[in-house]
Design an enzyme around this catalytic site. Structure first.
Site, PDB file in Angstrom:
ATOM      1  CD  GLU A 275      -2.944  -1.186   0.520  1.00 19.94           C
ATOM      2  OE1 GLU A 275      -3.076  -0.261  -0.321  1.00 19.94           O
ATOM      3  OE2 GLU A 275      -3.734  -2.136   0.610  1.00 19.94           O
ATOM      4  CB  CYS A 309      -1.132   6.779   1.301  1.00 26.62           C
ATOM      5  SG  CYS A 309      -2.272   5.711   2.164  1.00 26.62           S
TER       6      CYS A 309
END
Lengths: 498, 289, 332
Positions: A275, A309
């Site tokens: 990720e 993110c």
């Protein structure tokens, strides 16, 4: 602005001063930070064989504790403990019993929620409001959700309901500093539910909640070695993901490190989920529900100081409403309260580290040089000590500018404009990343068209930055591979028996 | 006087056209007994580059087709293959050796595999997607989408069934393919390309390069506009496979690792050949009045 | 002044209010309100932690914003006199306790209230406790315009400082926006006194009947364009009455209206606000959504009855450091 209508009123008198919110600090008495911490290996805290490092409160630069830096031998000991626990206990335990440990952990996370929230806020710099209302409850929810999967795994992989599934073995997990406990939960809960054991490395700037989680594992009487926590920096992480006896690597962090991990595991049988970074477009059409869109823009980029993110770091606003949106956005940003993370009214806390602050400053300085538009922040007084950066927007940004391409990972928004839906899609997708995107419009068919066209793993339509244990999360392209959350999140920790 | 037969020139298949290799190179292809069969175009790095460009150009349109339409086209490929059965049987028999009965069986299985994958086009989303019951007033749906341009190093031994088994899962799910055929047994791949060209498959959706995976593979593995790479064709060469995987990390391609030895292609594949090429997209929307 | 500003606003929107069609186009062209997002924003503001000096400030401000209300069939002059006395001296034991903004009664009891409040100037602020009267066939509004206007004129003649009118929700929901608009304009004219001054007009939407936030936003603009001085959520007779998200949408509307016209309009949530904690959430919302200019009884009111006693109890707690009890506060 002066009211022009007030003179017509029958005065009921006015002695209004400002409504200044008095300090409302959450007490930190609830947390007991030890002067030093060892590693959590095989159910016990042990001294590391390597050096140590300090973790500090980024809001004050106060040293919080001395933390062991696990070296290769420490990592090896942790992996061996995990392997032993996997072979002897965890892989043999019926799923319904594993489930009960996870339910227990979920409950303890809820019971100790305030302690965890305060500790997270102190170690990370995030506002207590967010640690309290997002990080900790969502972390607990992840354990609760995956607990229920532990005895239903044959339904988790499509096509394997009858042939059966099994766990992978030992999972090496490396997590970032932006949501320390929550990322731990995203990693550990599905891994354990699927029957794997784990060695997890928290980020070097935010180890404390992971170490408190280790204590929670003890409270839950989780069998020794099922969860191991090794603290340290890049070298520790490398030793962990490169360890020969690891079956699975799960990493959340920068794209750069993600690529290095992908190279490290090349040619092995290790399964990998990554990720990584993002540069999400938050797209506002002229028919958007504007007040909610403004909230979505604000939470998209200023939630968690922009250390997210999937942050909506590129605002793409339709030209016809660009001025109005900017005006409303600026006015809303004027109400953001930057300061003491432990104050319950703080909206924006401290930048997590001096290094991160330097990076945000560097990219902002570059933005100031290259962008023809304006760099703007609301007036706000920043504390003298600690690492702080005001909420900032850049207008007049184009796709050619570095601040529109590189992940800043801070409270800095680049504002771009578009004219047509096709142009919005083209700009949104014009990035090596593909983690998330936002769309704001009241027109249903356009939402679905946009959602279809956007190359991103999560599309928030008329909302942003929502997370849920049942909802898969993860990116396209250089934002990584694999999904966390939901049934999909189990796929990275299971294989079919065939 | 006997008639002189017209020999076929085996070319590459890029963007719906059949060009020679840009490099002008070809190589000798021999049958299973070592006798000369034909010259095949030897794909170069520039052919790989052109194929990726063609694939990328085709991706948007192919992914946007309805699943029903893709299913029909895959079924059409099977129909046209069936029509040209003798040619495939001959090619497989000559390339792979064995008996004609075996060659017949392989062709049957290849055609049946296409039919099987044709059926998956409009079902894979239902099997792998989900409606997620989030704890709030939100509609939340996860659906699979194609990852994009897929470089496929096709199996070396199974020149037709293996080839079909690595191409079909990619295109049925909406991906587009640049495939490097078996090096020693490229002719069935070229014949298959001719089937594709006459089966309503849009140009660029499948691009067939004949040649050596060891020379073309690294260019595809490092290509920044390729989204995924299937290393099946380098099974048994662990060093090459590892290097390709390392190169693939430059843009975080999805990688399907090479098995230690070539797979038995006759067994039903399961979902994995499709799922590794799917990206799960999750869409949230508030529920309100 | 009243006339000038009203005229200015009316002029600005003359095109908009020319016909049902233009009005509909305008109101339906306002940005939509996403229910989930609006409610999340309201809930988020509700988590502000208001302590110590900020809480003291908020409690006194909230008391000064209360329209102390009794709107029952069983109301009597006695009840209204008691209420008015309480409005003037909410905490008899503490002369520093501020007065409320107004008492709110039915038109027939205006004169009674006025008698008590006639000379109610607050010793510290100089403020007067106003008398507000509900009118226009409150609460349903189901009467002819002539009766509604007569109802209004009657209350103004009896001395009402403020008129709380209800809109015709039936007309609104069936899309007859111009009718609603013209009715507000007419009632506003009926608020004028012979000396040229005017009672203040609060326009009640009964948001519980309008159902959607989009409708609340449209009703807000409609009322503001028609010259209403205040927009008010509810009669208190329909559930749900005032809620934080409804008030949020109305505060956004007055904020945007000022940005467009330069003119401020007040907001009054009414019904269902019973605790200090609730009241403070509203004040936080006023502060952060409309802005601090609205933190004044001229621009924000609470329509409430039981709220006042809770504010008083909390006020006493802040001053004495111990919790108080209902026996120490008057029930009127």
């Amino acid at each position: 602005m002066v009211s022009t209508g007030s003179t017509q009123r029958v005065s009921t008198g006015s002695i209004t001063g400002g409504f200044d919110y008095a300090p409302a600090p959450e007490s930190r008495a609830i947390v007991d930070i030890k002067p030093s911490y060892g590693l959590f290996v095989n159910g016990e805290f042990v001294d590391g064989a390597g050096a140590s490092f300090k973790t500090i409160n980024p809001a004050t630069e106060e040293v919080l504790a001395e933390i062991a830096e696990a070296n290769a031998a420490d990592v090896d000991a942790a992996v061996r403990a995990a392997r032993r626990a996997y072979a002897r206990v965890w892989s043999k335990m019926p799923g319904k019993e594993r489930a009960k440990y996870l339910f227990r952990i979920a409950r303890i996370l809820q019971e100790r929620a305030r302690e965890l929230a305060v500790l997270e806020s102190i170690d990370n710099g995030k506002p207590i409001k967010e640690a309290r209302d997002v990080d900790v409850p969502v972390a607990a929810a992840h354990f609760f959700y995956y607990a229920g999967w532990a005895d239903k795994l044959e339904y988790a992989l499509p096509g394997n309901a009858h042939s059966g599934v099994r766990s992978l073995g030992v999972a090496a997990q490396v997590i970032p500093w932006n949501f320390p406990l929550l990322m731990l939960a995203w990693k550990i809960a599905p891994a354990l539910a699927a029957g794997n054991t784990v060695v997890l490395k928290p980020a070097e700037t935010t180890p404390l909640t992971a170490l408190l989680f280790a204590e929670i594992c003890q409270q839950a009487d989780l069998p020794a070695g099922v969860v191991n926590i090794v603290t340290g920096a890049g070298d520790t992480g490398q030793a962990l993901v490169g360890h020969a006896d690891v079956d699975k690597v799960a990493f959340t962090g920068s794209t750069e490190v993600g690529k290095a991990i992908a190279r490290t595991v090349a040619g092995t049988d290790k399964r990998v989920t990554l990720e990584l970074g993002g540069k999400a477009a938050n797209i506002v059409f002229d028919d958007a529900p504007l007040d909610q869109a403004i909230e979505g823009i604000v939470s998209g980029i200023f939630f968690n100081q922009g250390h997210v993110c999937c942050a909506g770091s590129r605002l793409l606003v339709q030209e016809s409403v660009a001025d109005e949106v900017l005006e409303r956005l600026k006015s809303r940003m004027g109400t953001l309260r930057v300061g003491d993370p432990l104050d319950k009214n703080t909206d924006i806390g401290a930048i997590n580290s001096a290094e991160q602050l330097a990076r945000i400053r560097e990219l902002s300085a570059i933005g100031e040089q290259e962008v023809a538009g304006e760099r703007w922040s609301p007036p706000c007084e920043l504390p003298e000590r600690g690492f702080w950066f005001p909420p900032t927007i850049f207008t007049g940004v184009t796709q050619a500018h570095r601040i529109a391409r590189e992940e800043i990972f801070g409270p800095v928004l680049s504002v771009l404009t578009f004219r047509t839906p096709a142009e919005a899609v083209e700009k949104a997708n014009n990035t090596p990343y593909g983690l998330s995107a936002g769309v704001w419009t009241e027109k249903g068919s356009r939402i679905l068209w946009m959602a279809d066209q956007l190359r991103a793993g999560v599309v928030w339509a008329n909302t942003f930055n929502k997370f849920d244990p049942t909802s898969p999360f993860g990116g396209y392209k250089e934002s990584g591979y694999g999904r966390e959350g939901g049934r999909h999140g189990l796929e990275g920790y299971l294989k079919g028996t065939e | 006087m006997a008639r002189v037969d017209v020999r076929k020139t085996y070319k590459l298949y890029i963007g719906g056209a059949f060009p020679r290799s840009e490099s002008g190179h070809s190589y000798e292809v021999t049958d299973s007994k070592g006798a000369f069969m034909a010259n095949a175009a030897l794909a170069s790095r520039k052919d790989a580059r052109d194929a990726v460009v063609a694939a990328r150009k085709a991706f948007g349109g192919w992914a946007a087709r309805t699943a029903y339409n893709r299913a029909q086209i895959l079924y059409r490929i099977a129909e046209v293959m069936e029509d040209r059965r003798p040619q495939f049987v001959d090619a497989v028999y000559r390339c792979e050796g064995g008996s004609t009965a075996r060659a017949n069986k392989v062709v049957d299985e290849a055609i049946d595999r296409l039919v099987w994958y044709a059926g998956w086009a409009d079902k894979i989303g239902q099997v792998t997607g989900s409606a997620n019951p989030v704890a709030g007033p939100f509609f939340n749906l996860s659906t699979p989408e194609p990852t994009g341009v897929v470089a496929v190093l096709a199996p070396q031994a199974s020149s037709l069934l293996g080839l079909v088994s690595v191409i079909a899962p990619a295109i049925t799910t909406g991906n587009v393919v640049v495939v490097v055929s078996s090096h020693q047994r490229p002719l069935p791949a070229v014949t298959f390309a001719e089937v594709l060209a006459t089966s309503d498959v849009p140009g660029g959706v499948v691009n067939v390069l004949t040649g050596d995976a060891a020379t073309v593979g690294p260019w595809l593995a490092a290509h920044m506009d390729v989204n995924a790479i299937d290393l099946t064709g380098v099974a048994g060469d662990a060093e090459l496979a590892r290097n390709l995987e390392i190169a693939a990390a430059d843009n975080l391609k999805r990688v399907r690792r090479a098995p230690a030895a070539e797979t038995d292609w006759s067994t039903e594949p399961g979902l994995e050949p499709m799922t590794w090429l799917l990206e799960t997209k999750t869409v949230w929307h508030p529920i309100g009045i | 002044m009243t006339q000038t500003t009203t005229t200015a606003a009316s002029d600005q929107f003359a095109d908009v209010t020319a016909s049902d069609a233009t009005l509909r186009r305008f109101l339906h062209g306002l940005p939509g309100v996403d229910q989930v997002g609006a409610e999340a924003r309201a809930a988020g503001l509700g988590t502000r932690s208001i302590k110590t000096s900020a809480k003291e400030f908020a409690i006194d401000l909230a008391i000064r914003m209360v329209d102390l209300t009794t709107l029952e069939g069983q109301d009597t002059p006695g009840k209204v006199r008691a209420l008015a006395s309480k409005a003037m001296r909410p905490d008899p034991a503490d002369p520093t306790c501020p007065q409320t903004a107004a008492v709110c009664v039915y038109p027939d009891l205006v004169a009674t209230a006025k008698e008590v409040l006639g000379a109610s100037a607050d010793s510290t602020t100089g403020a007067q406790v106003n008398v507000a009267a509900v009118a226009t066939a409150f609460p349903s509004g189901r009467a002819s315009l002539a009766i509604k206007l007569a109802d209004t004129r009657d209350a103004v003649a009896a001395g009402a400082d403020e008129i709380d009118m209800v809109i015709d929700r039936g007309a609104f929901l069936s899309g007859r926006y111009l009718q609603v608009f013209e009715e507000i304009v007419a009632v506003r004219e009926a608020c004028e006194r012979p000396d040229g001054s005017s009672a203040h007009l609060k326009v009640i939407f009964e948001t519980g009947e309008l159902q959607t936030y989009d409708n609340v936003r449209r009703a807000s603009w409609l009322a503001m364009m028609a010259g209403g001085h205040f927009i008010k959520t509810s009669t208190g007779k329909v559930q749900p009455a005032a809620t934080l998200p409804v008030t949020l949408v109305m505060l956004e509307a007055v904020r945007d209206f000022r940005a467009a016209t330069g003119q401020m309009v007040g907001v009054k949530p009414a019904g269902g606000i019973r605790t200090t904690k609730d009241a403070i959430k509203y004040l936080v919302m006023v502060n952060e959504v409309a802005g601090p200019d609205w933190l004044d009884p001229d621009w924000f009111r609470f329509g409430a009855s039981t709220l006042l006693n809770d504010l008083l109890m909390q006020r006493t707690k802040m001053l004495t450091g111990r919790y108080s009890g209902p026996d120490y506060f008057t029930l009127d």
